[in-house]
Every structure is written in structure tokens, then in C-alpha cells.
Design an enzyme around this catalytic site. Structure first.
Site, PDB file in Angstrom:
ATOM      1  N   HIS A 160      -3.201   9.366   2.969  1.00 26.16           N
ATOM      2  CA  HIS A 160      -2.325   9.628   1.269  1.00 26.16           C
ATOM      3  C   HIS A 160      -4.168   8.001   0.741  1.00 26.16           C
ATOM      4  CE1 HIS A 160       1.252  10.747   0.793  1.00 26.16           C
ATOM      5  NE2 HIS A 160       0.873  10.514  -0.585  1.00 26.16           N
ATOM      6  N   HIS A 217       3.190   1.799   3.296  1.00 25.67           N
ATOM      7  CA  HIS A 217       3.035   2.935   1.957  1.00 25.67           C
ATOM      8  C   HIS A 217       2.444   1.107   0.707  1.00 25.67           C
ATOM      9  CE1 HIS A 217       6.189   5.541   1.967  1.00 25.67           C
ATOM     10  NE2 HIS A 217       7.355   4.566   2.560  1.00 25.67           N
ATOM     11  N   MET A 218       2.215   0.350   0.725  1.00 29.96           N
ATOM     12  CA  MET A 218       1.838  -0.958   0.592  1.00 29.96           C
ATOM     13  C   MET A 218       0.127  -0.408   0.307  1.00 29.96           C
ATOM     14  SD  MET A 218       2.102  -2.930  -2.175  1.00 29.96           S
ATOM     15  CE  MET A 218       1.163  -3.143  -3.730  1.00 29.96           C
ATOM     16  N   ALA A 219      -1.190  -0.422   1.701  1.00 27.88           N
ATOM     17  CA  ALA A 219      -2.166  -0.599   0.846  1.00 27.88           C
ATOM     18  C   ALA A 219      -2.533   1.297   0.166  1.00 27.88           C
ATOM     19  CB  ALA A 219      -2.895   0.018   2.551  1.00 27.88           C
ATOM     20  N   ASP A 220      -1.758   2.121   0.270  1.00 26.08           N
ATOM     21  CA  ASP A 220      -1.980   3.154  -0.395  1.00 26.08           C
ATOM     22  C   ASP A 220      -1.865   2.718  -1.872  1.00 26.08           C
ATOM     23  OD1 ASP A 220      -1.279   5.047   1.621  1.00 26.08           O
ATOM     24  OD2 ASP A 220       0.219   5.794   1.768  1.00 26.08           O
ATOM     25  N   GLN A 273       4.883   3.919  -9.798  1.00 22.36           N
ATOM     26  CA  GLN A 273       3.360   4.037  -9.817  1.00 22.36           C
ATOM     27  C   GLN A 273       2.568   4.348 -10.277  1.00 22.36           C
ATOM     28  OE1 GLN A 273       2.744   6.089  -5.399  1.00 22.36           O
ATOM     29  NE2 GLN A 273       3.995   5.448  -4.694  1.00 22.36           N
TER      30      GLN A 273
END
Length: 348
Positions: free
Chosen positions: A312, A286-289, A101
Site C-alpha cells: 500500500h 496504516h498512518m504511513a500509507d 482519506q
């Protein structure tokens, strides 16, 4: 002048550090982060955070102060962005996915193709599993015009780690905006159920439970069984992902642990996927973060939707706004949250 970030803002965790370091390295702007993980039971920098900082420093010849275990203050001043082949070892079961990330946006704007071999935990708690990063994260990045791949060499679970993955990235001139508010129609559901240093039936039972849960919704899934005996310790898990005719990809995952039946692991992963599918959101939480950073860097207006507006997500949008001249807007509609931003069209 350094960007000053309060590490206790919002969710107050490692995400603030990861996003701040990535943007500092990318933009060549110094950053000072204070109160790092101040609200956590074990405040300050932990080994996996230090690894991310050290690798970002290696890639940018950065001047760093406060990079030590338990430190709640960090100063990071990048110099020159580099590229090439690198190897890093987190030294614990710290998450490889969280290191990715931090590094992914830096690598995409590096002056030449870069390859980084990372050793640590591939499937650990409080982080996306490596298969999620391989089959959801990288596919969503493709929509922004990014070329990043993750090759799994060996799995590593808590507490011993020892997993290994190779991250490869091609430089991009500019990322392109993504507009996708609705998931679309499911074209295919795939998955991987793995078991390391455990009987094969563990992976098989996880997959069977996931398939059964999905079938209740009239959904078929092709879930591969992966059984290995090359780990430093035992572990298991499931990642399932759905692809739509609109080109969207969402995922659901669950990790095995001592005393948790394999059937529960499989069922949990399927339920997470189903929950997002029901909202017809274009990306999962998860991916939006992670996606908001690429939306802000891209050229033009991006719009996505997700099933949940997590702390988050809110925190990440706030941190990005401290570095870039962007302003995110969110709106709840029909059981999902739409996120919109005019990207800066960043290029090196």
C-alpha cells in the site's frame, strides 16, 4: 493533459483511486484511471469508491466519465474547488474512513471551512476504524499544521452500515514538514472498546484482554468502554493509541466478528500496538500509507519512520510521484523503515 494512472499497479486496489482523485481535485489536473481494481475478485468501482468520486466531483464541479458500479475506467476533470456544508450517504456499510482519506486533503485546501456529514460504515473490515481516524489520523495531521476533526454520531457495522460521522476542516495556507524518525517515550496509552446492540460484557472483555496484553510489556492503558444500542446491526471493536513525549501517535485496532471471542479482539489490538512500539517507529503502517501524501504537499523536507514497508505504502508513493515533482526515498534501519521526501510546499 490528463495524468494517466494504471489502476492495476502495485497493490491495485482502491487506494490508487483515492489518492489519484484527491490529487486531481487538489491540483486542478484531470486524471484518467484505467484497470481500476483489475486484480480484485470484484473488479472495478464499488459503491464506496463511487461515493468518494461523487463527493470529490461535488466539491470541484468536476466533469466525470465512467463513474458507475463495476467500471474499470474513470475520467475526472475538476473545475473549481468549493466549500461549505455537505451530506453524503454511501448507501452501504462502505467505509466512512476511506471516504475521509479521499476528502481530507481536498478540504484542507478549500477556500473556506467545510463540514461534511457522511453516512456508512464506521467500523468495517479492510479499512481503518473511525476511532483510529479520530484519535490517530487527525493528531498526526496536526503535526503538519492541519486542522481536521471527526465527530462520531452513530456507529455502523457490516452489513447494514448506518453509521454517521461529521468531518470538519479549516483551510490551511501551507502544510509544514514533519521530521520524526523515533517514536520517543510513551506518555499515555488510551483506547475505546465498543459494543453495539450487544451485551455490555463484550466491550468489557475486549478492554480487559487489551489491558492484560499491554501490562505484560509494563504498559498501562486507559481504555474507555462504549456500549450503544442505536445501531442498525450488532458489532464491536477496539482501537488503542499511544502518545509519545516527541508528539507522535500510533495505533492498533481489531474488529469483532461472529465466532471471534472478545478476548481475541482485545488481544489483537494490543499486539498490533506493541509490534510498532518495539520498533520505535514514529508512525504505524496504516498512518504511513496516509502520511506520505501530506509529506509531499508540505513545505520542506519531511522524514518519518514506520515498522513495515507495505505494498500500500509503495503504491501510494508511486501514485503521488505521478502528480507532484517529488521523489520518495526509503531506507531500512534498526528494524524500521525511514521515508523521506522534499515536499513541494503546495498552496492555493
Amino acid at each position: 493533459m490528463a495524468v494517466r494512472i494504471d489502476g492495476s499497479y502495485g497493490e491495485g486496489g482502491g487506494q490508487i483511486l483515492r489518492t489519484s482523485i484527491a490529487l486531481s481535485a487538489l491540483l486542478g489536473r484531470p486524471v484518467e484511471i484505467v484497470n481500476i481494481r483489475a486484480k480484485r475478485a470484484n473488479p472495478g468501482l464499488q459503491p464506496q469508491h463511487l461515493t468518494g468520486v461523487k463527493v470529490a466531483a461535488l466539491l470541484t464541479d468536476a466533469e466525470v466519465k465512467g463513474a458507475e458500479k463495476g467500471s474499470t475506467r474513470l475520467y475526472f476533470e475538476p473545475k473549481t474547488l468549493k466549500c461549505g456544508n455537505f451530506s453524503i450517504d454511501i448507501g452501504t456499510a462502505g467505509s466512512i474512513s476511506l471516504i475521509v482519506q479521499t476528502l481530507a486533503p481536498i478540504l484542507l485546501y478549500a477556500p473556506c471551512p467545510t463540514q461534511i456529514t457522511v453516512t456508512g460504515g464506521t467500523d468495517v473490515a479492510w479499512a481503518p476504524p473511525i476511532d483510529y481516524m479520530r484519535f490517530v489520523f487527525t493528531k498526526v495531521l496536526e503535526r503538519f499544521g492541519a486542522k481536521l476533526s471527526i465527530e462520531l454520531i452513530r456507529r455502523g457495522h457490516y452489513p447494514r452500515g448506518g453509521g454517521r460521522a461529521v468531518v470538519r476542516a479549516e483551510p490551511v495556507k501551507r502544510l509544514k514538514a514533519v521530521e520524526s524518525e523515533e517514536f520517543g517515550n510513551v506518555v499515555k496509552i488510551s483506547g475505546i472498546s465498543h459494543a453495539v446492540n450487544l451485551p455490555p460484557h463484550v466491550a468489557e472483555r475486549q478492554a480487559k484482554a487489551a489491558r492484560e496484553e499491554l501490562s505484560k510489556m509494563g504498559l498501562d492503558a486507559d481504555i474507555a468502554i462504549e456500549v450503544r444500542n442505536d445501531g442498525l446491526g450488532p458489532g464491536s471493536g477496539v482501537v488503542i493509541w499511544a502518545v509519545s513525549d516527541a508528539g507522535n501517535v500510533i495505533g492498533g485496532d481489531s474488529l469483532g466478528e461472529r465466532g471471534k471471542p472478545a478476548e481475541t479482539v482485545g488481544k489483537e489490538a494490543a499486539q498490533k500496538l506493541i509490534a510498532v512500539l518495539k520498533t520505535r517507529a514514529s508512525v504505524d503502517p496504516h498512518m504511513a500509507d496516509m502520511a506520505v501524501l501530506y509529506m509531499a504537499l508540505a513545505e520542506g523536507r519531511s522524514r518519518i519512520s514506520t515498522s513495515e514497508e507495505t505494498m500500500h505504502l509503495k503504491t501510494n508513493m508511486y501514485i503521488i510521484e505521478q502528480f507532484l515533482r517529488v521523489k520518495f526515498s526509503t531506507m531500512e534501519k534498526a528494524g524500521r523503515y525511514t521515508i523521506e521526501v522534499e515536499g513541494v510546499g503546495y498552496n492555493r
